[in-house]
Design an enzyme around this catalytic site. Structure first.
Site, PDB file in Angstrom:
ATOM      1  N   GLN A 103       0.848  -1.207   0.000  1.00 17.28           N
ATOM      2  CA  GLN A 103       0.000   0.000   0.000  1.00 17.28           C
ATOM      3  C   GLN A 103       0.876   1.246   0.000  1.00 17.28           C
ATOM      4  O   GLN A 103       0.361   2.357  -0.102  1.00 17.28           O
ATOM      5  CB  GLN A 103      -0.886   0.022   1.245  1.00 17.28           C
ATOM      6  CG  GLN A 103      -1.833  -1.149   1.344  1.00 17.28           C
ATOM      7  CD  GLN A 103      -2.440  -1.226   2.741  1.00 17.28           C
ATOM      8  OE1 GLN A 103      -3.491  -0.640   3.001  1.00 17.28           O
ATOM      9  NE2 GLN A 103      -1.803  -1.929   3.639  1.00 17.28           N
ATOM     10  N   VAL A 105       3.379   4.141  -1.117  1.00 16.87           N
ATOM     11  CA  VAL A 105       3.551   4.861  -2.373  1.00 16.87           C
ATOM     12  C   VAL A 105       4.969   5.425  -2.482  1.00 16.87           C
ATOM     13  O   VAL A 105       5.257   6.230  -3.363  1.00 16.87           O
ATOM     14  CB  VAL A 105       2.503   6.002  -2.491  1.00 16.87           C
ATOM     15  CG1 VAL A 105       1.093   5.434  -2.607  1.00 16.87           C
ATOM     16  CG2 VAL A 105       2.594   6.980  -1.320  1.00 16.87           C
ATOM     17  N   ASP A 106       5.859   4.983  -1.574  1.00 17.32           N
ATOM     18  CA  ASP A 106       7.187   5.611  -1.487  1.00 17.32           C
ATOM     19  C   ASP A 106       8.259   4.961  -2.358  1.00 17.32           C
ATOM     20  O   ASP A 106       9.378   5.483  -2.448  1.00 17.32           O
ATOM     21  CB  ASP A 106       7.659   5.658  -0.029  1.00 17.32           C
ATOM     22  CG  ASP A 106       7.647   4.287   0.660  1.00 17.32           C
ATOM     23  OD1 ASP A 106       7.842   3.275  -0.028  1.00 17.32           O
ATOM     24  OD2 ASP A 106       7.441   4.245   1.888  1.00 17.32           O
ATOM     25  N   HIS A 121      -1.386   1.168  -4.278  1.00 16.50           N
ATOM     26  CA  HIS A 121      -1.911   2.544  -4.182  1.00 16.50           C
ATOM     27  C   HIS A 121      -1.110   3.548  -5.005  1.00 16.50           C
ATOM     28  O   HIS A 121      -1.202   4.752  -4.765  1.00 16.50           O
ATOM     29  CB  HIS A 121      -1.954   2.988  -2.709  1.00 16.50           C
ATOM     30  CG  HIS A 121      -3.021   2.303  -1.908  1.00 16.50           C
ATOM     31  ND1 HIS A 121      -3.061   2.310  -0.535  1.00 16.50           N
ATOM     32  CD2 HIS A 121      -4.110   1.596  -2.304  1.00 16.50           C
ATOM     33  CE1 HIS A 121      -4.131   1.620  -0.121  1.00 16.50           C
ATOM     34  NE2 HIS A 121      -4.761   1.179  -1.173  1.00 16.50           N
ATOM     35  N   CYS A 151      -2.740  19.229 -22.099  1.00 15.37           N
ATOM     36  CA  CYS A 151      -4.139  19.672 -22.156  1.00 15.37           C
ATOM     37  C   CYS A 151      -4.454  20.825 -21.195  1.00 15.37           C
ATOM     38  O   CYS A 151      -5.562  21.361 -21.227  1.00 15.37           O
ATOM     39  CB  CYS A 151      -5.072  18.488 -21.878  1.00 15.37           C
ATOM     40  SG  CYS A 151      -5.064  17.980 -20.160  1.00 15.37           S
ATOM     41  N   ASN A 214       3.448  -6.148  13.620  1.00 12.94           N
ATOM     42  CA  ASN A 214       2.987  -4.788  13.931  1.00 12.94           C
ATOM     43  C   ASN A 214       3.204  -4.563  15.429  1.00 12.94           C
ATOM     44  O   ASN A 214       2.854  -5.435  16.222  1.00 12.94           O
ATOM     45  CB  ASN A 214       1.483  -4.669  13.588  1.00 12.94           C
ATOM     46  CG  ASN A 214       1.023  -3.236  13.496  1.00 12.94           C
ATOM     47  OD1 ASN A 214       1.343  -2.413  14.358  1.00 12.94           O
ATOM     48  ND2 ASN A 214       0.259  -2.924  12.471  1.00 12.94           N
TER      49      ASN A 214
END
Ligand code: OAD
Length: 251
Positions: A103, A105-106, A121, A151, A214
């Site tokens: 998940q 995005v790095d 993601h 555009c 975790n």
């Protein structure tokens, strides 16, 4: 037990053919990238991430959302993969089938060397046209947000916002891997966001052994066969060592 890794888990992994791993922002915490829900400091402390990572927020105040991402990009730019990312690269080499669904995005998994990975993601460092979706590399970074050179629509980061669909191919592949693995890991994720969190449910229903890493309790902890409460950068290297030292050693 070896380095916080139960012997039963090492045995299960030594016999596993197929492993699927879901990671969340906790994996990058030890690289200095704040987790998604802890990310708000300084000027951004008064904003909820859920209120900025949406198309509605971008339409309402494009500059605010662009500047938030500019700040987060800078944090990511300074970050380097940590021992958890490196251990996942080693694990990938130990199993006939290994798939990583992140998940995050790095881009730190790829920077570490992970190969079979799905950016569920998106990637914060990529920029796309908010109208046409095409990737744009050259733009006027002094604008906030910059216009698309093709555009004129606003550019945006190539990440999945709340309420947006996951890429169809990425979702189909993730469902396939989660439903067919022997062992499913949920690492550094609060397991609050769908459809990512549902992948762990799918793996459980398909009979996989669920392992969570975790420091905190999550909604998955009670259903995991092994809920390891520690950090990813401590526990994943310990897991690799335990596997290397096990009788059914995986090379
Ligand atoms: P969260 O911020 O919700 O959760 C991070 C989790 O990492 C928490 O459960 C922490 O306890 C745990 N954690 C913290 N430090 C850790 C460490 N050193 N080692 C292991 N775990 C640690 O982030 P995510 O679950 O990644 O999506 O959030 C999932 C998605 O929510 C994000 O990708 C984002 C957001 O919606 C989108 O933007 C679509």
């Amino acid at each position: 037990m070896s380095g916080g890794v139960p012997a039963g888990l090492t045995e299960t992994l030594a016999a596993a053919e197929s492993v699927c791993v879901l990671t969340g922002s906790g994996v990058s915490a030890e690289s200095g990238v704040p987790t998604f829900r802890d990310a708000q400091t300084g000027l951004w402390a008064k904003f909820q991430p859920e209120a900025l990572a949406t198309m509605e927020a971008f339409r309402r105040d494009p500059s605010l959302v662009w500047e938030w991402y500019r700040w987060r990009r800078e944090l990511v730019r300074q970050a380097r993969p940590n021992a958890a990312h490196a251990a996942l690269v080693e694990l990938e080499q130990m199993f006939p089938r290994f798939n990583l669904i992140s998940q995050n995005v790095d881009g730190l998994h790829q920077a570490a060397g992970s190969r079979n990975m799905i950016e569920f993601h998106g990637n914060i460092m990529r920029t796309v046209c908010s109208e046409e979706g095409r990737v744009v590399e050259d733009y006027d970074a002094s604008e906030s947000p910059p216009p698309c050179p093709h555009c004129g629509a606003y550019l945006r980061p190539d990440v999945v916002w709340f309420g947006e669909q996951i890429d169809t191919d990425a979702l189909a592949a993730a469902i396939e891997y989660a439903g067919a693995c022997d062992v499913f890991f949920a690492i550094g994720t609060s397991a609050l966001v769908q459809p990512a969190a549902g992948l762990a449910e799918l793996a459980l229903q398909s009979g996989a052994c669920l392992v969570e890493i975790n420091p905190q309790q999550t909604s998955l902890s009670d259903r995991a066969s092994y809920a390891l409460h520690g950090t990813a950068a401590e526990l994943l290297p310990a897991l690799v060592r335990a596997l290397r030292d096990s009788p059914g050693e995986r090379a």
